[in-house]
Design a protein around this motif. Structure first.
Motif, PDB file in Angstrom:
ATOM      1  N   ASN A  59       0.688   7.888  -5.521  1.00  0.00           N
ATOM      2  CA  ASN A  59      -0.491   8.752  -5.551  1.00  0.00           C
ATOM      3  C   ASN A  59      -0.227  10.075  -4.853  1.00  0.00           C
ATOM      4  O   ASN A  59      -0.606  11.136  -5.332  1.00  0.00           O
ATOM      5  CB  ASN A  59      -1.679   8.049  -4.892  1.00  0.00           C
ATOM      6  CG  ASN A  59      -2.250   6.970  -5.784  1.00  0.00           C
ATOM      7  OD1 ASN A  59      -1.652   6.645  -6.811  1.00  0.00           O
ATOM      8  ND2 ASN A  59      -3.369   6.407  -5.407  1.00  0.00           N
ATOM      9  N   TYR A  60       0.428   9.988  -3.703  1.00  0.00           N
ATOM     10  CA  TYR A  60       0.706  11.183  -2.910  1.00  0.00           C
ATOM     11  C   TYR A  60       1.615  12.132  -3.689  1.00  0.00           C
ATOM     12  O   TYR A  60       1.356  13.325  -3.786  1.00  0.00           O
ATOM     13  CB  TYR A  60       1.344  10.760  -1.595  1.00  0.00           C
ATOM     14  CG  TYR A  60       1.937  11.865  -0.765  1.00  0.00           C
ATOM     15  CD1 TYR A  60       1.131  12.659   0.045  1.00  0.00           C
ATOM     16  CD2 TYR A  60       3.310  12.100  -0.769  1.00  0.00           C
ATOM     17  CE1 TYR A  60       1.669  13.656   0.822  1.00  0.00           C
ATOM     18  CE2 TYR A  60       3.867  13.090   0.004  1.00  0.00           C
ATOM     19  CZ  TYR A  60       3.049  13.869   0.799  1.00  0.00           C
ATOM     20  OH  TYR A  60       3.591  14.854   1.563  1.00  0.00           O
ATOM     21  N   LEU A  77       0.459   4.251  -2.437  1.00  0.00           N
ATOM     22  CA  LEU A  77       0.082   5.524  -1.823  1.00  0.00           C
ATOM     23  C   LEU A  77       1.152   6.578  -2.053  1.00  0.00           C
ATOM     24  O   LEU A  77       0.853   7.755  -2.227  1.00  0.00           O
ATOM     25  CB  LEU A  77      -0.176   5.339  -0.325  1.00  0.00           C
ATOM     26  CG  LEU A  77      -1.398   4.490   0.026  1.00  0.00           C
ATOM     27  CD1 LEU A  77      -1.572   4.395   1.529  1.00  0.00           C
ATOM     28  CD2 LEU A  77      -2.661   5.051  -0.602  1.00  0.00           C
ATOM     29  N   GLY A 126      -5.084   2.669  -5.381  1.00  0.00           N
ATOM     30  CA  GLY A 126      -4.904   3.084  -3.992  1.00  0.00           C
ATOM     31  C   GLY A 126      -5.846   2.344  -3.062  1.00  0.00           C
ATOM     32  O   GLY A 126      -5.424   1.788  -2.041  1.00  0.00           O
ATOM     33  N   LEU A 161      -5.141  -0.644  -0.158  1.00  0.00           N
ATOM     34  CA  LEU A 161      -5.595  -0.583   1.233  1.00  0.00           C
ATOM     35  C   LEU A 161      -6.419  -1.825   1.581  1.00  0.00           C
ATOM     36  O   LEU A 161      -6.334  -2.344   2.692  1.00  0.00           O
ATOM     37  CB  LEU A 161      -6.398   0.688   1.480  1.00  0.00           C
ATOM     38  CG  LEU A 161      -5.548   1.955   1.572  1.00  0.00           C
ATOM     39  CD1 LEU A 161      -6.422   3.187   1.747  1.00  0.00           C
ATOM     40  CD2 LEU A 161      -4.547   1.854   2.723  1.00  0.00           C
ATOM     41  N   ARG A 218      -6.356   5.928  -8.382  1.00  0.00           N
ATOM     42  CA  ARG A 218      -7.254   5.961  -7.242  1.00  0.00           C
ATOM     43  C   ARG A 218      -7.737   4.549  -6.892  1.00  0.00           C
ATOM     44  O   ARG A 218      -7.706   4.130  -5.741  1.00  0.00           O
ATOM     45  CB  ARG A 218      -8.457   6.844  -7.572  1.00  0.00           C
ATOM     46  CG  ARG A 218      -8.490   8.127  -6.773  1.00  0.00           C
ATOM     47  CD  ARG A 218      -9.689   8.946  -7.192  1.00  0.00           C
ATOM     48  NE  ARG A 218      -9.324   9.797  -8.313  1.00  0.00           N
ATOM     49  CZ  ARG A 218      -8.783  10.993  -8.148  1.00  0.00           C
ATOM     50  NH1 ARG A 218      -8.577  11.462  -6.944  1.00  0.00           N
ATOM     51  NH2 ARG A 218      -8.460  11.730  -9.182  1.00  0.00           N
ATOM     52  N   SER A 238       0.828  -1.200   0.000  1.00  0.00           N
ATOM     53  CA  SER A 238       0.000   0.000   0.000  1.00  0.00           C
ATOM     54  C   SER A 238       0.866   1.255   0.000  1.00  0.00           C
ATOM     55  O   SER A 238       0.493   2.250  -0.613  1.00  0.00           O
ATOM     56  CB  SER A 238      -0.986   0.000   1.166  1.00  0.00           C
ATOM     57  OG  SER A 238      -0.331  -0.319   2.341  1.00  0.00           O
TER      58      SER A 238
END
Ligand SMILES: Nc1ncnc2c1ncn2[C@@H]1O[C@H](COP(=O)(O)OP(=O)(O)OP(=O)(O)O)[C@@H](O)[C@H]1O
Ligand SMILES: [Mg+2]
Lengths: 440, 233
Positions: free
Chosen positions: A41-42, A38, A315, A319, A312, A34
């Motif tokens: 994405n971040y 992430l 992401g 999770l 997204r 993750s």
């Protein structure tokens, strides 16, 4: 007491090395996967202009094909035509405004045996640096007149200045761009926002330009765009031939930004744009319904789908995967804790409260979390390295972990393991000790 | 020291309700050595667990040191258990992966003593049971009798006023059983109140008072009242 619990936890983990390794691995794999996603994405959704988000706007005008809307998220071309950009620059409403595009020059120095090299160049009006908060090491931007007249000034990036002048103050020195002398007026500090919010049309994760030259040089050097140039018709004003035909034609290739500090300013500018489009309609351009857009940087990032839907979904999927890992860890922890229930019974008999037993076991699962988190960071770093290798330099800036993300990873791991440990620890703390104190 | 009045304890499983203790009343005075006997399943362990605050009764009144303990929170009960009560079990119940030193350390940790005080008490209690040289050994490296002596040392380290022993000699041969019994008697002489469940009539007879539990009750009501002249002896 915490120290005691930690030493008990370490002893307990060492007592069942294989089970502990499995639990740590479960957390680490979940956190690693993750955090890889992430982090991407971040980093992709970073807004380097967050602090000015409210006053900056990317400008779009719908000058597109009357028969077909532009193929963009809001059906307005991302960029402007040259004539429109020049016309908008005449407005004195915005506090600052920038018309620009990407280009490239061959660079060399007079009387130097350095090899000439090609440098990514931004052709822009002078406000670029102040509008996007680009910091200067030496000097500053060029004069106002250079935005419309052919003035051979250049601003160097920190890295280019190091390459050409060893990093010293080079303001006033001359560099050869395509064999023509340009005077250095400014040198930037290191500046490399990612995503490259001021230019999302050409790889948003590429490095910033190495050179910056004034917008008034187009005709003199017949500057085309090194970025995207899109057109829908080859028609051009009568009599325009050669470069002039390109420059004045209906292709969009100029990026345009304005800074509007107040609501009144914004309203006035909207009126100005409306008036401009009306005026152009009378001259036979802008045949589509009147449409323009002013987007804040944050909106611009969304509109350009820098962080796509796929990212997204990925992401959330990562999770969900972490959750699966946590559930596995819960099962392992529960098995382990219940096997150690007799010990908890003895501790209760010797004076440990339920809370003490609960805390002890929660700390044990947190230790698993910390170890899993550290291992997870290593896995995430490996994952990001793999992504960098696969993308071959396209994503170097985003596929890296900063300190915040590493802390987030450990935080996520501890959170995940506390989550995983909560139920088992609660179970063990509630069980009646006397059940475990019966004759063995 | 201990005063139980009409204590009830019932266990409810899906269909059956077991009355482990019914109208159980008992008094134990400070300094007494009371032995508890009775048939299997009569409620002896249940009584000890309630006396030691490990279980809560379904009904009735329990005063420990004059304090009503029925409505105390888990935290307070745990603190009382830690400070006033020592447990000894038939199965020794040492923590297998802790050495003797660390086993005896457990109740002292919950007591909140500092490292120096804990060390002092651990060493003293190991000495009392004659196992000073074995501090770094694991329980599995000791004989049953030695393990039970460690369990006694662990129960004594906090200097409890009240020692509860559930068949402490049940797993030991008669020689070792006698050693453990002598140790308990010695402890009692120094002032600790002891309640010991046993199946061994000889050991039971060595206590100052013997009570018999049958069917969750003290069989002879005269047994449940402490005898002052013995208590003060
Ligand atoms: N946790 C429990 N759940 C249900 N019933 C229980 C539980 N603990 C004890 N009992 C029942 O309560 C009764 C008394 O049990 P207890 O353990 O006190 O007997 P005991 O006198 O100690 O017997 P023994 O001499 O065999 O150790 C028994 O019938 C037992 O089955
Ligand atoms: Mg029993």
């Amino acid at each position: 007491m915490i120290g005691y619990y930690i030493s008990l936890a370490i002893r307990s983990l060492r007592g069942t090395p294989i089970l502990s390794a499995l639990m740590i691995a479960a957390i680490a794999v979940g956190v690693g996967a993750s955090m890889t996603v992430l982090t991407l994405n971040y980093m992709m959704s970073q807004n380097a202009l967050e602090h000015k988000d409210k006053v900056l706007y990317a400008v779009q005008l719908d000058s597109w094909d009357p028969n077909q809307a532009a193929d963009t998220a809001n059906e307005i071309p991302w960029q402007l035509t040259y004539p429109d950009a020049v016309a908008l620059l005449r407005s004195d409403i915005p506090t600052r405004q920038v018309a620009m595009h990407r280009f490239g020059f061959t660079v060399n120095l007079d009387e130097s045996d350095m090899r000439p090299f090609t440098a990514n160049t931004r052709v822009t009006t002078r406000d670029f640096f102040s509008l996007f908060d680009v910091p200067f090491e030496y000097g500053g931007t060029w004069n106002k007149e250079a935005d419309s007249a052919a003035v051979q000034s250049v601003v160097l990036s920190k890295e280019t200045n190091e390459k050409l002048f060893g990093g010293e103050n080079s303001v006033g020195k001359v560099v050869q761009l395509n064999g023509e002398p340009f005077t250095v007026v400014g040198v930037l500090k290191h500046w490399n926002p990612s995503p490259k919010i001021y230019d999302l049309n050409n790889n948003p994760f590429a490095d910033s330009e190495e050179l910056y030259i004034p917008f008034g040089l187009h005709r003199k050097y017949e500057i085309y765009s090194w970025g995207n140039t899109n057109g829908w018709t080859s028609s051009a004003p009568e009599g325009a031939e050669g470069y002039e035909r390109f420059l004045l034609g209906e292709h969009v290739w100029i990026q345009f930004w304005v800074e509007l500090d107040s609501a009144e300013q914004k309203e006035a500018y909207e009126q100005f744009l409306t008036g401009y489009i009306r005026e152009q309609k009378e001259q036979g351009r802008f045949e589509r319904p009147l449409k323009f857009a002013l987007s804040h940087p944050s909106e611009w990032l969304v509109l350009n789908e820098v962080l796509g839907n796929d990212n997204r979904v990925l992401g959330w999927a990562s999770l969900a995967f972490l959750l699966v890992c946590v559930v596995n860890a819960v099962a392992l922890l529960l098995a382990k804790f219940l096997r150690k229930a007799p010990e908890a019974g003895v501790r209760r008999a010797l004076g440990a409260s339920r809370n003490a037993i609960f805390t002890q076991h929660l700390i044990e699962s947190s230790c698993i979390g910390v170890l899993g988190g550290l291992l997870g960071i290593i896995l995430a770093l490996a994952g990001l390295t793999g992504i960098r290798a696969l993308a071959m330099g396209q994503v170097d800036q985003i596929a890296t972990m900063n300190w915040e993300m590493m802390l987030a990873a450990v935080g996520l791991a501890i959170f995940a393991s506390i989550l995983a440990g909560l139920y088992p620890a609660w179970r063990i703390s509630r069980t009646n000790p006397s059940v475990y104190l019966k004759t063995q | 020291m201990l005063k139980m009045h009409n204590i009830r304890k019932s266990y409810r499983t899906d269909t059956i309700e077991t009355h482990a203790l019914r109208d159980f009343s008992l008094e134990v005075n400070e300094g007494e050595f009371v032995s508890v006997t009775g048939p299997s399943g009569s409620g002896k362990t249940t009584f000890l667990n309630i006396a030691g605050l490990l279980e809560t009764p379904t009904g009735g009144q329990y005063l420990l040191d004059g304090q009503e303990v029925g409505n105390l929170s888990d935290r307070d009960r745990s603190r009382l258990r830690n400070e006033k009560i020592g447990f000894i079990f038939q199965g020794f119940n040492l923590i297998p992966d802790l050495n003797l030193f660390d086993n005896i350390d457990v109740p002292l940790r919950y007591r909140g003593f500092n490292a120096k005080e804990r060390r002092r008490r651990i060493e003293k209690s190991l000495e009392q049971v004659g196992l000073s040289a074995r501090a770094k050994h694991l329980p599995a490296q000791l004989s049953g009798g030695q393990q039970q002596r460690v369990a006694i040392a662990r129960a004594l380290a906090g200097e409890p006023r009240f020692l509860l022993a559930d068949e402490p000699t049940g797993n030991l041969d008669s020689l070792m059983a006698r050693q453990v019994m002598e140790l308990l008697e010695f402890i009692n002489e120094w002032g600790t109140t002891i309640v010991m469940v046993t199946h061994d009539p000889d050991l039971a007879r060595r206590a100052q008072r013997n009570i018999q539990i049958v069917d969750g009750q003290v069989s002879d009501l005269r047994q449940s009242i402490a005898q002052p002249e013995i208590a003060s002896a």
